[in-house]
Design an enzyme around this catalytic site. Sequence first.
Site, PDB file in Angstrom:
ATOM      1  N   ARG A  64      35.795 -37.726  20.430  1.00 49.59           N
ATOM      2  CA  ARG A  64      36.404 -37.275  21.685  1.00 49.59           C
ATOM      3  C   ARG A  64      36.754 -38.443  22.602  1.00 49.59           C
ATOM      4  O   ARG A  64      37.645 -38.345  23.449  1.00 49.59           O
ATOM      5  CB  ARG A  64      35.502 -36.250  22.386  1.00 49.59           C
ATOM      6  CG  ARG A  64      35.440 -34.917  21.652  1.00 49.59           C
ATOM      7  CD  ARG A  64      34.426 -33.970  22.260  1.00 49.59           C
ATOM      8  NE  ARG A  64      33.069 -34.450  22.150  1.00 49.59           N
ATOM      9  CZ  ARG A  64      32.265 -34.224  21.117  1.00 49.59           C
ATOM     10  NH1 ARG A  64      32.689 -33.517  20.103  1.00 49.59           N
ATOM     11  NH2 ARG A  64      31.049 -34.707  21.093  1.00 49.59           N
ATOM     12  N   GLU A 101      21.171 -38.252  20.733  1.00 52.82           N
ATOM     13  CA  GLU A 101      20.434 -37.067  21.200  1.00 52.82           C
ATOM     14  C   GLU A 101      20.105 -36.138  20.033  1.00 52.82           C
ATOM     15  O   GLU A 101      19.056 -35.529  19.997  1.00 52.82           O
ATOM     16  CB  GLU A 101      21.278 -36.319  22.252  1.00 52.82           C
ATOM     17  CG  GLU A 101      20.496 -35.364  23.105  1.00 52.82           C
ATOM     18  CD  GLU A 101      21.403 -34.512  24.009  1.00 52.82           C
ATOM     19  OE1 GLU A 101      22.636 -34.699  24.004  1.00 52.82           O
ATOM     20  OE2 GLU A 101      20.847 -33.656  24.704  1.00 52.82           O
TER      21      GLU A 101
HETATM   22  P1  AMP Z   1      24.385 -40.481  23.328  1.00 50.90           P
HETATM   23  O1  AMP Z   1      24.483 -41.549  22.281  1.00 50.90           O
HETATM   24  O2  AMP Z   1      23.080 -39.723  23.238  1.00 50.90           O
HETATM   25  O3  AMP Z   1      24.668 -40.983  24.709  1.00 50.90           O
HETATM   26  O4  AMP Z   1      25.461 -39.378  22.933  1.00 50.90           O
HETATM   27  C1  AMP Z   1      26.771 -39.511  23.314  1.00 50.90           C
HETATM   28  C2  AMP Z   1      27.724 -39.031  22.256  1.00 50.90           C
HETATM   29  O5  AMP Z   1      27.306 -37.813  21.636  1.00 50.90           O
HETATM   30  C3  AMP Z   1      29.047 -38.750  22.906  1.00 50.90           C
HETATM   31  O6  AMP Z   1      30.060 -39.346  22.099  1.00 50.90           O
HETATM   32  C4  AMP Z   1      29.158 -37.242  22.970  1.00 50.90           C
HETATM   33  O7  AMP Z   1      30.411 -36.847  22.486  1.00 50.90           O
HETATM   34  C5  AMP Z   1      28.064 -36.697  22.083  1.00 50.90           C
HETATM   35  N1  AMP Z   1      27.102 -35.808  22.797  1.00 50.90           N
HETATM   36  C6  AMP Z   1      25.788 -36.041  22.985  1.00 50.90           C
HETATM   37  N2  AMP Z   1      25.191 -35.014  23.627  1.00 50.90           N
HETATM   38  C7  AMP Z   1      26.153 -34.123  23.874  1.00 50.90           C
HETATM   39  C8  AMP Z   1      26.177 -32.852  24.542  1.00 50.90           C
HETATM   40  N3  AMP Z   1      25.077 -32.295  25.085  1.00 50.90           N
HETATM   41  N4  AMP Z   1      27.361 -32.205  24.630  1.00 50.90           N
HETATM   42  C9  AMP Z   1      28.496 -32.752  24.112  1.00 50.90           C
HETATM   43  N5  AMP Z   1      28.534 -33.934  23.466  1.00 50.90           N
HETATM   44  C10 AMP Z   1      27.387 -34.621  23.344  1.00 50.90           C
END
Ligand code: AMP
Length: 177
Positions: A64, A101
């Site tokens: 995205r 996550e």
């Molecule tokens: P992080 O590495 O945990 O900061 O996760 C960020 C990436 O995972 C981004 O590229 C988001 O597109 C996706 N992502 C993580 N958590 C979510 C969520 N709750 N809703 C949508 N996309 C998420």
Amino acid sequence: MLSDSLSHLRSAIRDVPDFPKPGILFKDITPVLADSSLMQLAIDGMIEPFAGQQVDKVVGIDARGFIFGAMIAQRLGAGFIPVRKKGKLPWKTRGLDYSLEYGTNSVEMHIDALAPGDRVLLADDLLATGGTAGAALKLIQDSGATLLGSTFFIELDFLEGRQKIDHTGPIHSLINF
Ligand code: AMP
């Protein structure tokens, strides 16, 4: 940005519980993508702190982040550089493993995508734990480019991702949950 515009954007984001795993509240941005005037607002808001600066490249994160990053790059008159999931880029790459996550991941960037001294902005749809952005930032730093800052459409404040990323320049997010 006007609070009316922000609340329009916020109310277009759809919450999807338990996707892609139980316990994750997924922020679905496809209703924003589907609406040209909302997308215009989103891009305006994401570039606000960086408008007027010379930006050579915008790095966007699979998948995205490609949408937001490419639109931001066009608007700023900059090139677009994709950071992709492992095995997707055709040329020689540098890569990094990290945890996110919901699981673990590995990202790569072409070794010749950025040159030392390039002025770079990082863009993604959402900052959660900061693992993904942190890995992309490391790839940018390893290339010798200059990081101007990062911009996210959404930040999940309770996950404190911004504390975990080693950063120079502002970390900007438009909508906070
Ligand atoms: P992080 O590495 O945990 O900061 O996760 C960020 C990436 O995972 C981004 O590229 C988001 O597109 C996706 N992502 C993580 N958590 C979510 C969520 N709750 N809703 C949508 N996309 C998420």
